[in-house]
Design an enzyme around this catalytic site. Sequence first.
Site, PDB file in Angstrom:
ATOM      1  NE  ARG A 139      98.359  60.089 -51.111  1.00  0.00           N
ATOM      2  CZ  ARG A 139      97.140  59.581 -50.998  1.00  0.00           C
ATOM      3  NH1 ARG A 139      96.951  58.292 -51.205  1.00  0.00           N
ATOM      4  NH2 ARG A 139      96.118  60.343 -50.679  1.00  0.00           N
ATOM      5  CE  LYS A 155      91.005  66.158 -52.836  1.00  0.00           C
ATOM      6  NZ  LYS A 155      89.961  66.356 -51.803  1.00  0.00           N
TER       7      LYS A 155
END
Length: 622
Positions: A548, A411
């Site tokens: 999200r 990430k």
Amino acid sequence: MLGNKFGIRSVIAFSHDLFAVAAAWLLAFLFYLDFRISVLPFALFFDLMSWILPVQAVTFLWLGLYRGLWRYASLPDLKRITVAVLLSAVFVSIIIWQRGLLEVVPLSVSVLAPVLLLMIMGGSRLIYRAWKERRLYSLENYDGKLVLILGAGSTAVNLVKDLASSHDWHVVGLLDDDPRKLGTRLHGVRVLGVIDNLPHWVQKLNVGHVIIAMPSLSHRLRRHILEMCSEMGVKAMIVPSYQDLINGKTTISQIREIQLDDLLGRAPVVLDDEGLHGFLTDKVIMVTGAGGSIGAELCRQIIAFRPEYLVLLERNEYALYCVQEEFAKKFPDTKMSFAIGDVKDGARMDQLFRQFRPTVVFHAAAYKHVPLMEHENAWQAVMNNVMGTYVLASTAIRYQVKKFVLVSTDKAVNPVNIMGASKRLAEMVCQAMQQSTRNHNQLTCFVMVRFGNVLGSAGSVIPKFRKQIASGGPITVTHPEMTRYFMSIPEAAQLVLQAGLMGGLKGGGEIFVMDMGDPVKIKDLASDMIRLSGLGEDDIRIVYTGLRPGEKLHEELLSANENTVPTPHTKLRIAQAPEVNEQWLVAFVARFEKIKSLNDAEVRIELAGWVPEYAPNGETVH
């Protein structure tokens, strides 16, 4: 006395063998005399038995022929019988020669008697075993679980042999795609057909369990088998992997249910054991975040290399307590300290480093939950993931730690969320600190390791899906096309250790990227978990909720301005990321020491200034 020592079954077996000795010699004489009983030398026969029987008895007892049970008679037992018969034949021949009986005991009788004895002793045991197993495990009298085994190789052979003595299982057939094996029998069990015929044989034989006995089977075929079993309401199980068998973790008969790791289809990690022993053995090792899934597994893997001392650092009291309870039972001989502390607390870090003087530090402590860090906790994510890394790394340099290994994430590549951007910034801090150590001739080598999601870690979707299945569903997936890279927790920990060993090949400051294999659709992962629970998607629905805050549809392992170069290890490559110099680090530290707190929007602006590739969820940062 014989009965007290051996038990009734051994006494019966012993008596049988002595009777077999007499029968073998009698038959040998009869063969020699063409079965003319009238000319049989009974006096000579009884004289021979008076001393041959004691010789045979002593030999049989000496070689331990009565320690096993006839029901489990096997090749080693036959070998022992052969040795006993041949050895006793030598003793008998010597005595015949010493007593001057060579002229009255024909040579053919002396040779034939041991052969007949071996046939009687060995044959009777095998006949008894066959009768016993047929009687105990015939379908008519059997109340256990009927099972089909998939595979007809060496693993399946061992499994059939092990399960033959079990009261809980009865193997009714094998399936294998090798046409040469069709119709053959393995330990009396027939190869019925190919694996795609599984539904037919399950229905015909009323089977309730299927065991996959092919450790090298591809994950795609495993998934296909699981789907077939799920549709038929049959329980699918699997034998241990080759890696588990080699490591002695389990035996072939310890079959288990299929797990997500089995469907992931990743090859076992091959570690440089010699190098890791030099890296970790007799060294003081510190692991931060030791109460988390990755940190705790790192500690388990490190202990296997016998460190001099292991310091487990964790901020969460309960998490560290749980690890302490586990390790006290599993690793009582390893010297360990369980230290409560926050990596941002410079005084506490100084105290621990001064007390233990670690040689290697594995920094796994981090805030990793993407949505939770995206709103209301953004500043805490930066402080913990970035400033915590800076405080810990600075302390490591002061105390001349040799290796500092930062556990990073995929990430951090082209980050769109606070968590990823903060981890990329932590990488940049370590890169700059490596540059600083070079400039000041300091010892510490910095290593960074990126990888994707791990199955079953605290921050992964797996625990969430398990809870949703247990409550009757539905399973919530954000997007039908969402993919992630996955590996098992032990594999991730092993590769972190391997990368830590290899760090410094390019002068330190390397960012290692793990081979994460092919990305997995989260939707497929949810479907697999439903099937593994013994249910279908009619029982547990999958509901799509939308992305999200801070989530990517697909994760990346490299940014647009990064390439990789290979390393000696096939599952590790080095990312050629832009370098960060010491001047950058000085400016960064000066800036963040002035900041007391920022709101979420301010954190995004601040991160965008330091991490060029950061684009918060597609927003434009001014």
